[in-house]
Motif scaffolding. Structure first.
Motif, PDB file in Angstrom:
ATOM      1  N   ALA B 147       9.474  -1.200  14.328  1.00  0.00           N
ATOM      2  CA  ALA B 147      10.423  -0.177  14.770  1.00  0.00           C
ATOM      3  C   ALA B 147      11.491   0.074  13.722  1.00  0.00           C
ATOM      4  O   ALA B 147      11.950   1.195  13.541  1.00  0.00           O
ATOM      5  CB  ALA B 147      11.058  -0.590  16.098  1.00  0.00           C
ATOM      6  N   GLY B 148      11.907  -0.966  13.017  1.00  0.00           N
ATOM      7  CA  GLY B 148      13.030  -0.819  12.101  1.00  0.00           C
ATOM      8  C   GLY B 148      12.645  -0.343  10.712  1.00  0.00           C
ATOM      9  O   GLY B 148      13.408   0.370  10.067  1.00  0.00           O
ATOM     10  N   TRP B 149      11.469  -0.742  10.220  1.00  0.00           N
ATOM     11  CA  TRP B 149      11.122  -0.422   8.841  1.00  0.00           C
ATOM     12  C   TRP B 149       9.817   0.368   8.739  1.00  0.00           C
ATOM     13  O   TRP B 149       9.262   0.523   7.672  1.00  0.00           O
ATOM     14  CB  TRP B 149      11.033  -1.693   8.002  1.00  0.00           C
ATOM     15  N   ALA B 238       3.426   0.630  10.507  1.00  0.00           N
ATOM     16  CA  ALA B 238       4.247  -0.499  10.075  1.00  0.00           C
ATOM     17  C   ALA B 238       4.461  -0.415   8.575  1.00  0.00           C
ATOM     18  O   ALA B 238       3.677   0.206   7.862  1.00  0.00           O
ATOM     19  CB  ALA B 238       3.545  -1.806  10.425  1.00  0.00           C
ATOM     20  N   PRO B 239       5.529  -1.036   8.063  1.00  0.00           N
ATOM     21  CA  PRO B 239       5.665  -1.138   6.611  1.00  0.00           C
ATOM     22  C   PRO B 239       4.553  -2.038   6.073  1.00  0.00           C
ATOM     23  O   PRO B 239       4.000  -2.849   6.823  1.00  0.00           O
ATOM     24  CB  PRO B 239       7.033  -1.786   6.428  1.00  0.00           C
ATOM     25  N   LEU B 355      -1.773  -3.435  -0.959  1.00  0.00           N
ATOM     26  CA  LEU B 355      -2.178  -2.362  -1.893  1.00  0.00           C
ATOM     27  C   LEU B 355      -1.980  -0.983  -1.264  1.00  0.00           C
ATOM     28  O   LEU B 355      -1.542  -0.049  -1.946  1.00  0.00           O
ATOM     29  CB  LEU B 355      -3.633  -2.564  -2.307  1.00  0.00           C
ATOM     30  N   THR B 356      -2.272  -0.846   0.024  1.00  0.00           N
ATOM     31  CA  THR B 356      -2.002   0.456   0.647  1.00  0.00           C
ATOM     32  C   THR B 356      -0.513   0.746   0.641  1.00  0.00           C
ATOM     33  O   THR B 356      -0.106   1.905   0.573  1.00  0.00           O
ATOM     34  CB  THR B 356      -2.509   0.512   2.098  1.00  0.00           C
ATOM     35  N   GLY B 357       0.286  -0.329   0.710  1.00  0.00           N
ATOM     36  CA  GLY B 357       1.735  -0.125   0.620  1.00  0.00           C
ATOM     37  C   GLY B 357       2.110   0.474  -0.719  1.00  0.00           C
ATOM     38  O   GLY B 357       2.975   1.351  -0.812  1.00  0.00           O
ATOM     39  N   VAL B 358       1.466   0.007  -1.782  1.00  0.00           N
ATOM     40  CA  VAL B 358       1.717   0.571  -3.117  1.00  0.00           C
ATOM     41  C   VAL B 358       1.354   2.049  -3.115  1.00  0.00           C
ATOM     42  O   VAL B 358       2.101   2.906  -3.609  1.00  0.00           O
ATOM     43  CB  VAL B 358       0.885  -0.191  -4.173  1.00  0.00           C
ATOM     44  N   LEU B 359       0.199   2.357  -2.525  1.00  0.00           N
ATOM     45  CA  LEU B 359      -0.262   3.741  -2.475  1.00  0.00           C
ATOM     46  C   LEU B 359       0.751   4.622  -1.751  1.00  0.00           C
ATOM     47  O   LEU B 359       1.120   5.706  -2.214  1.00  0.00           O
ATOM     48  CB  LEU B 359      -1.606   3.765  -1.729  1.00  0.00           C
TER      49      LEU B 359
END
Lengths: 473, 501
Positions: B147-149, B238-239, B355-359
Motif C-alpha cells: 500500500a505504501g510503496w 507491489a514495489p 530484474l523486473t524492478g529494474v525494467l
C-alpha cells in the motif's frame, strides 16, 4: 449474615468520592474544579490498590446475605473497570476543563462506575436491578452532557430504551421470583430445575433483555450508534466500554450460577444472539463514513464475540477466563481508538484522517495497533482473547458459531482497513486544521491504551492467571 | 542463538524508530544492509554448527502463556534451516537492491526489518500460536509495503485484496490450530508435543475437518488454485523489493506450514486425502503455467509461474502421503525435492522480480509490448535476465532442475498419471520464458516513450550485485547440491516416517 464493608472498598471509594465531589464542586471556583478529577482518579487508584490487596489476602466470599459476591470475576471485573475509568478520566481532562459543569461530569462518571462495579458483583436479582439503575441513570445524564441537539437526542434515546428494558428486567425478576421462590442465585439454582418451563423461560429472557441493553447487543442495540455519535467523545468511549463489562459479567454470573440445571435451552438462545449481534454489527459498520458511528457498530460486533463465551458458560471450562480476558483486552483497545478520536476532535469522517501518518505518526501508530487489535491481529490482547473465546466455543460444542465468528472477523477487517488506508496516503492530504490535536492528556491516554493492548497480548498470562478461579455460589 | 537471529532486525528497527532525530537516508539504508549482513553471518554460524543427522537443534523453550497452552519454542531442523538461510540472504539482497530508494526511507527500512524478523521467526517457530503470530504479522507488514510503496492508487486496492484473502486463510488456519489444541491432552499448541502424541489419530471426520481448515489456510498463502487470485495483482502493484520478498519468502510460509504442521501433525488424514492434494498440485502446475503463457505483463507472468512452481511442491508432498506402490526412499526423495524447490524458487524468482524492478525503473511499465531489442541497448541486464529465465524453467545446472527432478522421480512411482501431466508444466514454462525473452530482448530496439533522450541505463552495481549473487547460488546448488541435500535429506526421511505411522 456477613456485612463486612471492607469487601466493598472499591465501590465505597467511588461512591464516597462522588459525594465529596458533589459537595466540594458546589463551592470550588470554575478553574479549580480539576481538583474533583484528581479526587476521582485517586478513588480509582485506591480501589485498584484495595482490589489488589484483597485479591492477595482474602478468599472468595459473599457479603450482605450472599447478595454480593467477591470472587474471581469480581476481582478481574474491578481491575478492568477501575483501569478503564482511569483511562476515561485521562481522555476527558481537556474536553471538560473549566466547563461550567465540570464537577458534575466527574461525579456522574464515578456514580456510573460504582454502578458497574455493583453489576459485576450482583449475586441476587434485586441487587442486579439496583445496580442496573445505578449504572444507567448517571449515564443518561452523561450522554446529554453537551446539551446540544445530537446530545439531547442521544440522551433521550438512551433513556427511553434504558427505562423500557429496565422495566422488562424488573418484570423478569418478578417472574423468576415466582418460579424459584427466591432472588438469590443460589436459591434459584436449586429451585429452577423443578419450576414451570414457560415461567423460567420468559423470566430469563426478560432479565437478559436488560443485560443486553447494557451490553449493546442485538436486539437492544439501537441506542449504541446514536449515543456514540451524539455524546461527547470521552462519554462515547465510556458507554461503549464500561456498561458492556458490567452487563456481560452480570450475565455470565446469572447464567453460570442460577441456571446451570435449568432445562431452558439458553445456550442456544445466546449462541443465536451472539451470531445476530456480530453479524449485524459488522455488516452495519461496512459503509459508515463517520468514525464514531463506525466505532459504534464495531463495538456491537465485538459484543457478539463476547456473547459466545456466555453461550458456553456452563459447557466449557475455558468460558470464564476467555470472557474476562477478552473483556479486558477489548476495553483497553477500544479506548485507545476512542482516545485518538478525542485527540482529533475536528476529524469526524474517515476522509479527515487522510495523511495522518505523516503529520502525527504517534497517533497513527496507536490507530494501527488498536484497529488491527480489534480485528484480532497478534500480538495484541484481543488476539489472545479471540483465541481463548474461539477455543471455548468449539470446546462447548458450537463449532458453527466459531466459524461464523471467523467469517465476521474477516468482514470486520474490511471496514477497519477503510479507516487505516487513508492514514498512509501521501496525495490529497486532509487540511492541517482538521487534524489539530486537542491536548496532552488525550494523547497520553491513547499511547497508554495502545501499550496496554500490546502488553496484554504479550504478557497475557498475568490476567489469565487472575481470571482462572471459581465463582462463589 | 535463534532468538538472536530472529529478533536482531526488530531490535534495530525499534532503535531506528525511537531515535530522537531523523538521520540521513543513506544511514538508514546502510544500517539495514549491515543488519541483514550480520543476520546472514549468524545464520552461517548456525549452519556450520548444525549436525545434519541430529534432528531438531538450537532448541529454546520458554513458558509464555501456559494457561492457553502457548509457549515460546524455537528450533531448526533440515526442513527449516535452508529456509531461514534463504530468508536472510533474500533480505540482504533486497537491502542492497534498495540502496537508491528515496521515498520515506525510514519507514521503508523499518518495515523490511520488521518483515525479516517475522519471516525468520515463522521458520524457526515450534509452537502453533507462535507460528500463527508470525504468519499474521507477515500479512500486516506486506500490506503496508504494497500500500505504501506500490504503484499508485491501484496498489492500495491490490493491498486490500491481498490482506483480505490471506487473512481469511490465516483465520482458517487458526480454527484448525484450535482443533488440534482441543484434541490434545493436556491441551497444548506445541508442535513437537503434538507431533509426538499425534492426538487426532483415528478420529476420522474431525481430523479431516482440521486438515481442511489448515489446508485452506496454507493453500491461500502458497497459493494454489483456486485460492491464487490475490497473487497477480499483489505482485503487479507491489514495489520490486516487496515482490521479491513476497514471492521468495512469504509464499514459502504456506508450503513450509505443510511440511512442518499439516503432514506430521495430521498423518492419517494426510494419507487419506493425498489424492485430493495431488490433484490440487497438478492443477496449479498446469493452470499456473497456461495462464502465465497468456500474460502481457512481465510481472504478472512471473507471478503466475510462482503458482506453477508452488504446484510442484504440493504435488510432491501429496505424493509422499501415498503409501501404495512406493517405498520410503521415493517418498523421502519427493519431500527433499519439495524443500529444495522452496529454496530454488526463492532464489530464482527473487532475482527475476528484482530484474523486473529494474525494467520498471527504466521504462515506467512492465508491459511486454513496450520493450523490444533490449539486448542491444542494455546488454548486462539482458544477460542476467536471460540466465534468470533459463534458471526459472529448470534448465540443468541450476537449482530448479535438481528440485524438479527429485520431485518427479519421487512422485512417479505412486502417482504416475499426475506426474506425467505435471511434466507438461515444464514445457509450457520453457515456452513462455523463451517467448518473453524473444519479444523483449531481441528484435528491433524499441523503448517506451517515457525514457529520456539520454538513453537507458544498464544495470547499476547495486542492482547487479544482488541478482547475480542469487543466481550464482542457484547455480552452485545446481552443480554441487550435496551440501544442501545433506541437510534436507535426514529431515525428509524423518518426516516421511511420521506421515507413514
Amino acid at each position: 449474615m456477613n456485612e463486612d464493608l471492607t469487601a466493598l472498598i472499591p465501590e465505597l471509594a467511588l461512591l464516597g468520592a462522588a459525594v465529596i465531589g458533589l459537595l466540594a464542586g458546589s463551592w470550588l471556583p470554575r478553574r479549580r474544579q480539576w481538583v474533583i478529577a484528581v479526587l476521582a482518579a485517586a478513588a480509582c487508584a485506591a480501589g485498584l490498590v484495595a482490589t489488589a490487596v484483597t485479591e492477595a489476602t482474602t478468599r472468595e466470599r459473599t457479603v450482605f446475605s450472599h447478595a454480593f459476591a467477591v470472587d474471581t470475576a469480581t476481582f478481574v471485573g474491578r481491575l478492568v473497570v477501575l483501569a478503564v475509568l482511569l483511562l476515561v478520566i485521562g481522555m476527558s481532562v481537556e474536553s471538560v476543563r473549566s466547563h461550567r459543569r465540570e464537577s458534575e461530569y466527574w461525579v456522574l462518571l464515578l456514580m456510573t462506575g460504582a454502578g458497574t462495579l455493583a453489576l459485576i458483583g450482583a449475586n441476587d436479582l434485586l441487587m442486579l436491578f439496583a445496580a442496573y439503575l445505578l449504572a444507567s441513570i448517571p449515564a443518561y445524564a452523561l450522554a446529554g452532557f453537551a446539551k446540544d441537539a445530537p446530545g439531547t437526542e442521544a440522551a433521550l434515546k438512551y433513556y427511553l430504551m434504558g427505562a423500557l428494558l429496565g422495566t422488562v428486567l424488573l418484570a423478569g425478576t418478578a417472574l423468576l421470583y415466582a418460579a424459584g421462590h427466591g432472588t438469590l442465585y443460589r436459591d434459584l439454582k436449586a429451585a429452577l430445575p423443578a419450576a414451570p418451563y414457560g415461567l423460567v423461560a420468559v423470566g430469563l429472557v426478560a432479565v437478559l433483555a436488560g443485560l443486553l441493553f447494557k451490553s449493546g447487543a442485538v436486539p437492544a442495540h439501537f441506542w449504541v450508534p446514536d449515543v456514540t455519535d451524539g455524546a461527547p467523545t470521552p462519554v462515547a468511549a465510556y458507554v461503549t466500554t464500561l456498561p458492556k463489562i458490567g452487563g456481560l459479567i452480570a450475565g455470565y454470573r446469572l447464567l453460570h450460577q442460577a441456571l446451570p440445571g435449568s432445562d431452558v435451552n439458553w445456550p442456544l438462545l445466546l449462541a443465536i444472539l451472539a451470531a445476530a449481534t456480530m453479524t449485524l454489527g459488522n455488516l452495519a459498520a461496512f459503509f459508515q463514513t463517520s468514525v464514531k458511528r463506525l466505532l459504534a457498530y464495531s463495538t456491537i460486533g465485538q459484543v457478539g464475540y463476547l456473547l459466545m463465551a456466555l453461550a458456553v458458560a456452563t459447557r466449557s471450562d475455558l468460558a470464564q477466563q476467555s470472557l474476562l480476558f477478552y473483556l479486558s483486552a477489548y476495553a483497553v483497545t477500544n479506548l485507545g481508538a476512542f482516545a485518538v478520536v478525542t485527540q482529533l476532535p475536528r476529524a469526524r469522517t474517515l476522509d479527515d484522517y487522510r495523511g495522518l501518518a505523516r503529520r502525527r505518526p504517534g497517533l497513527a501508530a496507536v490507530l494501527v495497533v488498536c484497529l488491527l487489535g480489534l480485528v484480532g491481529t497478534p500480538p495484541t490482547g484481543v488476539f489472545l482473547g479471540k483465541l481463548e473465546i474461539f477455543s471455548a466455543t468449539i470446546d462447548g460444542g458450537y463449532t458453527w458459531l466459531a466459524a461464523l465468528a471467523v467469517a465476521n472477523t474477516v468482514a470486520s477487517l474490511f471496514y477497519y482497513l477503510r479507516w487505516l488506508a487513508p492514514l498512509f496516503t501521501t496525495d490529497d492530504v486532509a487540511p492541517a486544521a482538521t487534524q489539530a490535536p486537542q491536548g496532552r492528556w488525550a494523547a497520553a491516554t491513547a499511547y497508554a491504551a495502545a501499550a496496554l493492548s500490546v502488553a496484554l497480548g504479550i504478557a497475557g498470562q498475568a490476567v489469565l492467571t487472575l481470571a482462572d478461579g471459581p465463582l462463589v455460589p | 542463538m535463534l532468538s538472536v537471529v530472529t529478533f536482531l532486525p526488530l531490535l534495530v528497527c525499534a532503535a531506528l524508530l525511537f531515535l530522537p532525530r531523523p538521520l540521513p537516508d543513506r544511514v538508514y539504508l546502510w544500517t539495514w544492509i549491515a543488519t541483514a549482513a550480520a543476520d546472514l553471518a549468524l545464520v552461517v554460524v548456525v549452519w556450520a554448527g548444525f549436525d545434519t543427522g541430529g534432528g531438531m537443534q538450537y532448541e529454546q523453550r520458554v513458558r509464555w502463556i501456559p494457561s492457553a497452552g502457548v509457549g515460546y519454542h524455537v528450533g531448526v531442523d533440515g526442513l527449516s534451516l535452508p529456509l531461514v538461510a534463504l530468508t536472510c540472504l533474500l533480505f540482504l539482497a533486497v537491502a542492497v537492491y534498495s540502496l537508491r530508494e528515496s521515498r520515506r526511507v525510514r519507514s521503508y527500512v523499518c518495515l523490511f526489518l520488521f518483515l525479516q524478523t517475522v519471516s525468520t521467526g515463522l521458520f524457526v517457530a515450534l509452537d502453533l500460536i507462535l507460528f500463527f503470530v508470525f504468519f499474521d504479522l507477515s500479512i500486516v507488514g506486506m500490506f503496508f509495503v504494497i500500500a505504501g510503496w506500490g504503484h499508485g492508487e491501484r496498489a492500495r486496492a491490490a493491498a486490500l485484496k491481498f490482506f483480505l484473502y490471506t487473512f481469511v486463510g490465516s483465520l482458517a488456519l487458526l480454527l484448525g490450530f484450535i482443533g488440534l489444541y482441543l484434541a490434545a491432552d493436556p491441551h497444548t499448541f506445541d508442535i513437537t508435543d503434538l507431533t509426538r502424541t499425534n492426538p487426532l489419530a483415528g478420529s476420522g471426520l474431525y481430523a479431516g475437518l482440521v486438515l481442511l481448515a489448515i489446508g485452506v489456510g496454507l493453500a491461500v498463502k502458497t497459493p494454489t488454485v483456486p485460492f491464487h487470485t490475490w497473487l497477480p495483482p499483489a505482485h503487479t502493484d507491489a514495489p520490486a523489493a516487496g515482490s521479491a520478498i513476497l514471492a521468495g519468502v512469504l509464499l514459502k510460509m504456506g508450503t513450509y506450514g505443510i511440511v512442518r504442521i499439516a503432514m506430521p501433525l495430521l498423518p492419517g488424514s494426510w494419507r487419506r486425502y493425498a489424492l485430493a492434494i495431488v490433484v490440487v498440485g497438478v492443477v496449479s502446475v498446469v493452470y499456473g503455467a497456461l495462464v502465465a503463457l497468456a500474460q502481457t505483463d512481465v510481472k504478472r507472468m512471473i507471478a503466475y509461474t510462482s503458482v506453477n512452481h508452488m504446484g510442484y511442491i504440493v504435488l510432491a508432498v501429496g505424493a509422499s502421503g501415498t503409501l501404495a506402490g512406493t517405498d520410503a526412499q521415493a517418498r523421502s526423495l519427493a519431500v527433499t525435492g519439495a524443500v529444495t524447490q522452496m529454496v530454488s524458487h526463492g532464489l530464482i524468482t527473487g532475482a527475476l522480480f528484482l530484474l523486473t524492478g529494474v525494467l520498471y525503473d527504466r521504462g515506467g511499465t512492465n508491459a511486454m509490448d513496450a520493450y523490444s531489442g533490449l539486448a542491444d541497448r542494455i546488454p548486462r541486464f539482458a544477460a542476467v535476465t536471460t540466465v534468470a529465465a533459463f534458471a526459472g524453467f529448470g534448465i540443468p545446472g541450476f537449482s530448479g532442475f535438481i528440485a524438479e527432478f527429485q520431485i518427479f522421480t519421487g512422485s512417479l512411482a505412486s502417482r504416475p498419471a499426475a506426474t506425467a501431466v505435471a511434466v507438461t508444466g515444464i514445457l509450457i514454462t520453457a515456452a513462455l520464458f523463451l517467448t518473453a525473452l524473444r519479444r523483449m530482448l531481441l528484435g528491433a530496439p524499441r523503448l517506451p516513450g517515457t525514457i529520456p533522450t539520454g538513453g537507458v541505463a544498464d544495470l547499476h552495481r547495486h542492482e547487479a550485485l544482488p541478482t547475480v549473487a542469487l543466481l550464482a547460488l542457484a547455480l552452485v546448488i545446481g552443480i554441487l547440491p550435496r551440501w544442501l541435500l545433506d541437510v534436507i535429506e535426514p529431515a525428509s526421511s524423518t518426516l516421511t516416517g511420521l506421515v507413514a505411522r
